[in-house]
Design a protein around this motif. Structure first.
Motif: not given
Length: 423
Positions: A345-352, A335-340, A316-322, A392-393
């Protein structure tokens, strides 16, 4: 490693594909073709000399049997000359082959057609965003302050023992870390992956096999006395277990998972974006690796993406895929998909996590092939993904699950760590 036969047949295709990475590879491709021509020419001449020498050897035997000793001795002198010529040609051929190999090592994989054009991370394409960003309490802290407040991670103690980038996990922090590792492994195993425990040190051949060498030599810890390297990811030893193998079609797919500490000598910079768990020299990661029939590899890649989505959904963590653009694509990846994960608290996306298809690039270095149904030996496709990288998780959990009284533990992890709250 790119296949020289393909470059020879369609150099323009490779030139355009590598340009998508922002690389002008025309001169290197020309050098590759020149070295390949020198190698093939030397090999052809060597084959002719060896064939002639073989023919003379047979003739000499016949001449001795028939009593024509003088003619036999004359031919023997010619075989001595041919032996010397073959030695020189073999040296030329090996030198050209080595030059060709070194040139090919400098060329990255060509991007898949789905890879967007772009020069850096700002040009990556967002393909999915899941979950709402939680609204945190007033005075919410970043994870390094939470870790200190609740005595979960001691960064200073790690500096004392080793140096910066080597944290010490304590108490509930250590237990939560162990819970994440076991949870990730269980999820992977239930999805059909076989668990492996692998060495944390690999030889040079393994580094070359999966493409860390020579590209990332400066980022790997090298044990000079034994000429071994600390692994940057479990992908390296797991994939290299199959180096040099000829598999049967029925063996595919091969699916593996493993947990290891990972070691990277990344050049450290300063600021909040590298504080705490954001960037480490030693960190824990659970990896998934697949060896696939070329016709099935992109379906497998989609399945790996869905698998990581499932894990993050349970956390239940908010994430996005790039989808990474050409300029941000890893050296070995097609071809690569990154999950962030979003760190509120840091107001930024962290690659995981990164999930990648290398197509035949690693397999060509590994000489990893399979016998297809048509009876021909072909290169497999290799894939890998983080499921997941822990630092980062953990940072995302600590920050997004914090309350005024402490930190909640994601429900799915409670059976693994034995507590539901950190205070």
């Amino acid at each position: 490693m790119l296949q020289v036969t393909d470059i020879r047949e369609n150099k323009e295709k490779y030139s355009k594909a590598l340009a998508k990475r922002g690389i002008n590879a025309d001169s290197t491709l020309e050098e590759v073709l020149k070295a390949d021509e020198e190698r093939r020419a030397s090999q052809a001449q060597l084959d002719e000399v060896l064939a002639q020498s073989n023919s003379y050897s047979k003739e000499i035997g016949k001449l001795f049997k028939s009593g024509e000793v003088q003619k036999a001795n004359e031919l023997k002198e010619k075989t001595v000359e041919l032996k010397e010529a073959s030695k020189q040609l073999n040296e030329q051929m090996l030198a050209a082959a080595d030059k060709l190999q070194q040139l090919l090592y400098t060329l990255p994989n060509i991007p898949n057609d789905l890879v967007p054009a772009g020069t850096d991370e700002n040009d990556n394409e967002e393909v999915l965003k899941v979950g709402e960003i939680p609204k945190l309490i007033d005075g919410a802290m970043p994870h390094w302050e939470l870790a200190k407040k609740y005595d979960l991670i001691d960064f200073e103690l790690g500096v004392k023992v080793t140096g910066a980038g080597f944290p010490v996990y304590k108490g509930k922090g250590a237990r939560l870390q162990r819970a994440l590792i076991t949870y990730f492994l269980d999820k992977n195993i239930s999805a059909g992956y076989t668990e492996f425990q692998v060495p944390l040190l690999v030889n040079e051949a393994s580094g070359y096999g999966t493409g860390q060498l020579p590209d990332k030599e400066g980022q790997m810890y090298h044990v000079g006395v034994d000429d071994l390297y600390l692994i940057p990811t479990a992908e390296v030893p797991i994939t290299n277990m199959f180096r040099g193998e000829l598999l049967n079609n029925a063996d595919l797919p091969i699916t593996c998972t493993g947990y290891t500490p990972c070691f990277r000598r990344e050049a450290g910079s300063y600021g909040a974006h590298v504080r705490g768990l954001n960037r480490l020299h030693q960190f824990d990661k659970v990896e998934i690796v697949r060896i696939e029939h070329p016709e099935n590899s992109y379906k497998a890649l989609d399945g790996m993406v869905e698998h990581v989505k499932d894990i993050l959904g349970e956390l239940k963590l908010p994430y996005r895929i790039l989808r990474l653009c050409g300029g941000d694509l890893g050296f070995t990846s097609a071809l690569t998909y990154d999950f962030e994960v979003f760190s509120t608290a840091q107001d930024r996306w962290l690659e995981i996590s990164s999930v990648s298809n290398f197509e035949t690039f690693q397999a060509n270095r590994l000489k990893l092939r399979f016998k297809d149904t048509d009876g021909k030996n072909k290169l497999v496709h290799t894939l890998n993904g983080s499921a997941l990288a822990l630092p980062r998780v953990l940072a995302g959990i600590l920050e997004n699950y914090q309350t005024a009284d402490g930190i909640k533990v994601p429900e799915v992890l409670v059976p693994y760590c034995g507590f539901d709250f950190i205070d």
